[in-house]
Design an enzyme around this catalytic site. Sequence first.
Site, PDB file in Angstrom:
ATOM      1  N   TRP A 176     -16.380 -48.073   0.237  1.00 33.57           N
ATOM      2  CA  TRP A 176     -15.309 -47.498  -0.702  1.00 33.57           C
ATOM      3  C   TRP A 176     -14.170 -48.504  -1.602  1.00 33.57           C
ATOM      4  O   TRP A 176     -14.066 -49.454  -1.060  1.00 33.57           O
ATOM      5  CB  TRP A 176     -14.007 -46.598   0.109  1.00 33.57           C
ATOM      6  CG  TRP A 176     -12.914 -46.296  -0.656  1.00 33.57           C
ATOM      7  CD1 TRP A 176     -11.712 -47.115  -0.574  1.00 33.57           C
ATOM      8  CD2 TRP A 176     -12.687 -44.879  -1.114  1.00 33.57           C
ATOM      9  NE1 TRP A 176     -10.702 -46.243  -1.370  1.00 33.57           N
ATOM     10  CE2 TRP A 176     -11.398 -45.036  -1.549  1.00 33.57           C
ATOM     11  CE3 TRP A 176     -13.266 -43.803  -1.356  1.00 33.57           C
ATOM     12  CZ2 TRP A 176     -10.673 -43.794  -2.434  1.00 33.57           C
ATOM     13  CZ3 TRP A 176     -12.670 -42.793  -2.191  1.00 33.57           C
ATOM     14  CH2 TRP A 176     -11.331 -42.637  -2.500  1.00 33.57           C
ATOM     15  N   ASN A 233     -11.027 -48.659  -4.315  1.00 32.04           N
ATOM     16  CA  ASN A 233      -9.975 -47.814  -5.136  1.00 32.04           C
ATOM     17  C   ASN A 233      -9.340 -48.756  -6.262  1.00 32.04           C
ATOM     18  O   ASN A 233     -10.128 -49.206  -7.016  1.00 32.04           O
ATOM     19  CB  ASN A 233      -8.854 -46.689  -4.478  1.00 32.04           C
ATOM     20  CG  ASN A 233      -8.113 -47.212  -3.242  1.00 32.04           C
ATOM     21  OD1 ASN A 233      -8.497 -47.743  -2.322  1.00 32.04           O
ATOM     22  ND2 ASN A 233      -7.037 -47.309  -3.562  1.00 32.04           N
ATOM     23  N   ASP A 234      -8.000 -48.848  -6.111  1.00 35.77           N
ATOM     24  CA  ASP A 234      -7.433 -49.690  -7.147  1.00 35.77           C
ATOM     25  C   ASP A 234      -7.912 -50.953  -7.886  1.00 35.77           C
ATOM     26  O   ASP A 234      -8.194 -51.542  -6.634  1.00 35.77           O
ATOM     27  CB  ASP A 234      -5.978 -49.843  -7.074  1.00 35.77           C
ATOM     28  CG  ASP A 234      -5.283 -48.745  -6.443  1.00 35.77           C
ATOM     29  OD1 ASP A 234      -5.600 -47.385  -6.401  1.00 35.77           O
ATOM     30  OD2 ASP A 234      -4.149 -48.725  -5.828  1.00 35.77           O
ATOM     31  N   GLN A 254      -9.001 -52.564  -4.131  1.00 36.38           N
ATOM     32  CA  GLN A 254      -8.893 -51.877  -2.846  1.00 36.38           C
ATOM     33  C   GLN A 254     -10.249 -51.262  -2.211  1.00 36.38           C
ATOM     34  O   GLN A 254     -10.933 -50.925  -3.076  1.00 36.38           O
ATOM     35  CB  GLN A 254      -7.857 -50.434  -2.975  1.00 36.38           C
ATOM     36  CG  GLN A 254      -6.254 -50.784  -3.344  1.00 36.38           C
ATOM     37  CD  GLN A 254      -5.874 -51.727  -2.184  1.00 36.38           C
ATOM     38  OE1 GLN A 254      -5.265 -50.827  -1.214  1.00 36.38           O
ATOM     39  NE2 GLN A 254      -5.686 -52.744  -1.985  1.00 36.38           N
ATOM     40  N   TRP A 301     -11.364 -43.280   1.759  1.00 36.58           N
ATOM     41  CA  TRP A 301     -10.072 -44.045   1.961  1.00 36.58           C
ATOM     42  C   TRP A 301      -9.989 -44.491   3.213  1.00 36.58           C
ATOM     43  O   TRP A 301     -10.216 -43.502   4.232  1.00 36.58           O
ATOM     44  CB  TRP A 301      -8.906 -43.464   1.061  1.00 36.58           C
ATOM     45  CG  TRP A 301      -7.809 -44.419   1.158  1.00 36.58           C
ATOM     46  CD1 TRP A 301      -7.348 -45.354   0.026  1.00 36.58           C
ATOM     47  CD2 TRP A 301      -6.572 -44.348   1.929  1.00 36.58           C
ATOM     48  NE1 TRP A 301      -6.338 -46.001   0.444  1.00 36.58           N
ATOM     49  CE2 TRP A 301      -5.737 -45.639   1.599  1.00 36.58           C
ATOM     50  CE3 TRP A 301      -6.392 -44.104   3.401  1.00 36.58           C
ATOM     51  CZ2 TRP A 301      -4.670 -45.864   2.096  1.00 36.58           C
ATOM     52  CZ3 TRP A 301      -5.383 -44.320   3.988  1.00 36.58           C
ATOM     53  CH2 TRP A 301      -4.423 -45.334   3.392  1.00 36.58           C
ATOM     54  N   PHE A 324      -2.546 -53.559   0.746  1.00 40.65           N
ATOM     55  CA  PHE A 324      -2.632 -52.539  -0.051  1.00 40.65           C
ATOM     56  C   PHE A 324      -2.334 -53.509  -1.627  1.00 40.65           C
ATOM     57  O   PHE A 324      -2.461 -54.557  -1.676  1.00 40.65           O
ATOM     58  CB  PHE A 324      -1.309 -51.588  -0.018  1.00 40.65           C
ATOM     59  CG  PHE A 324      -1.378 -50.438   0.856  1.00 40.65           C
ATOM     60  CD1 PHE A 324      -2.541 -50.311   1.684  1.00 40.65           C
ATOM     61  CD2 PHE A 324      -0.466 -49.307   0.760  1.00 40.65           C
ATOM     62  CE1 PHE A 324      -2.729 -49.349   2.345  1.00 40.65           C
ATOM     63  CE2 PHE A 324      -0.923 -48.046   1.684  1.00 40.65           C
ATOM     64  CZ  PHE A 324      -1.875 -47.990   2.487  1.00 40.65           C
ATOM     65  N   ARG A 376       5.928 -49.996  -2.790  1.00 41.37           N
ATOM     66  CA  ARG A 376       4.654 -50.849  -3.010  1.00 41.37           C
ATOM     67  C   ARG A 376       3.972 -51.288  -4.258  1.00 41.37           C
ATOM     68  O   ARG A 376       4.834 -50.788  -5.272  1.00 41.37           O
ATOM     69  CB  ARG A 376       3.495 -50.023  -2.220  1.00 41.37           C
ATOM     70  CG  ARG A 376       3.104 -48.510  -2.565  1.00 41.37           C
ATOM     71  CD  ARG A 376       2.155 -47.747  -1.978  1.00 41.37           C
ATOM     72  NE  ARG A 376       1.841 -46.494  -2.459  1.00 41.37           N
ATOM     73  CZ  ARG A 376       2.515 -45.262  -1.875  1.00 41.37           C
ATOM     74  NH1 ARG A 376       3.536 -45.524  -0.891  1.00 41.37           N
ATOM     75  NH2 ARG A 376       2.269 -44.287  -2.460  1.00 41.37           N
TER      76      ARG A 376
HETATM   77  C1  FRU Z   1      -2.789 -46.113  -5.633  1.00 36.33           C
HETATM   78  C2  FRU Z   1      -2.380 -46.378  -4.053  1.00 36.33           C
HETATM   79  C3  FRU Z   1      -1.209 -47.596  -4.231  1.00 36.33           C
HETATM   80  C4  FRU Z   1      -1.687 -48.175  -2.777  1.00 36.33           C
HETATM   81  C5  FRU Z   1      -3.302 -48.190  -2.635  1.00 36.33           C
HETATM   82  C6  FRU Z   1      -3.626 -48.086  -1.197  1.00 36.33           C
HETATM   83  O1  FRU Z   1      -3.968 -45.469  -5.742  1.00 36.33           O
HETATM   84  O2  FRU Z   1      -1.990 -45.379  -3.478  1.00 36.33           O
HETATM   85  O3  FRU Z   1       0.042 -47.154  -4.370  1.00 36.33           O
HETATM   86  O4  FRU Z   1      -1.223 -49.580  -2.661  1.00 36.33           O
HETATM   87  O5  FRU Z   1      -3.607 -47.040  -3.562  1.00 36.33           O
HETATM   88  O6  FRU Z   1      -5.126 -48.040  -1.228  1.00 36.33           O
END
Ligand code: FRU
Length: 494
Positions: free
Chosen positions: A35, A37-38, A54, A62, A97, A160
């Site tokens: 996976w 993400n950001d 991420q 996730w 994170f 965060r």
């Molecule tokens: C945004 C988020 C951030 C966090 C991260 C965790 O998509 O929720 O706020 O740091 O992803 O994976």
Amino acid sequence: MKEQLDHAERCVDAMLAARDDRWYPAFHIAARAGWLNDPNGLCYFKGRYHVYFQHNPFDTTWGPMYWGHASSEDMVTWRREPIALAPSIEADQHGVFSGSAVVSDDGLLYVYYTGHRWHDEDEWSRGATQVQCLATSADGVNFDVHGVIIDCPEGITEFRDPKVWRTGDTWFMVVAARSLAGVGQIWLYTSADMVRWAFDRVLFEDPDPRAGMLECPDLFPLGDRWVLIYSAMSLPADGYRTRNGHNSGYVVGTWAPGEDFVPLTGFSPMDWGHQFYAPQTFEAPDGRRVVYGWMSALSVPPATQQADGWCGQLTVPRELFLDADHRLGSRPIAELAGLRTETIDFGAFELGVNEDKVLLADAEAAEIELVVDLAATTSDRVGLSVHKDPDGHATFVCYDDLADRVSIDRRLAAHGDRGYRSAPHPGGDKLTLRVLVDRGSVEVFAADGLAALSSYSFPGEGPRAVELSSESGTIKVDSLTVHRLGTIWADPDR
Ligand code: FRU
């Protein structure tokens, strides 16, 4: 941390062996498997661009967050790098994170990230503690974790996504926080030495109290203004806007060290598609402000999640600009022309009433550049079907002359989520469309980037055609160029 990293790499290897590439991107950054993400820690360091992200190395959903990593000399061809950060201290035991990276005067990469710890790992509703942590690296690949540099303030439950920059001699950091009253805020911290940080002020509070958290804030200068971008959680749909549950956007204003941020505009979407979240910017060595977004998976799970062994990709890198009306535009960076492997020039022509014209009979990765004289066009819509398969599935990208909008419509999508998204067309009588089609996505830029839309699009089996079509009228094409695109990976097999 070495043990955790080695274990994570082995898990990714195991998933990679079974990865299905039918929708795996040719020219977008994705995890080898697992996976994503950001985008995190975007920077130019020691002659290379670095993109961290991420990453859950254990699954296609996730979960425990690590930082994946890729690097490049030119932002076109990328090298896979080992996973950069794993949970390794008590404060980040359930997740490293999102965060950012800056280069210190003595040539080290400073990475600021959020350490995440559930109060009860089996029962997330019991909440978490989030703190800001520091790690440094001499090469961008191997990191030393130094621990917590900003503790979680008393009573705050969400805190965060530190984004750091320098103005003058001072380092600044914006962090997202949910206030004690439950409202999304962005807090500003300052530091002289990159290690000891002091709270400066609440820089911004969302005027909409329903926005409980403004994730991934980023504040940067552009022209003579400052742009604040953030990803607002839990905003309800509002017409064409904020339709994605959680939505990224921007506010333009003024700011200087020691002063408040003064907004000159309201909150506007940065990208009107289904998939655009948690964007992060950085300044390229030549001064361009470049952004990557996560093509998100916040509503219906993407089709790759079930069987393909990977999930999530970033957008292409985009250069940001502000126009005279304080509108933030984004266009693919010029370097991406380097991905073109073949170009077909259709020149200028008129498409007759109710006609279809096949531009490519089969394309996995392509770019379409279309300029239409709308004053001399009578078609209801200027349509581009992409990912059109032999069963008639397709994703429909169009300019709608009745509404004066540009849309991505997935009603006929072969797989995955349907629905449509639509952006106002700021181009007047000239339609300039630039469309990037990858194996599982489409990105649309209109009016040279003043409107952008990004969505997943998962075609069915067989050839994937690109077609231009008119409806109940003619289309006056000034120019049309189609490019086949290659891959960004130096070693595509890994
Ligand atoms: C945004 C988020 C951030 C966090 C991260 C965790 O998509 O929720 O706020 O740091 O992803 O994976």
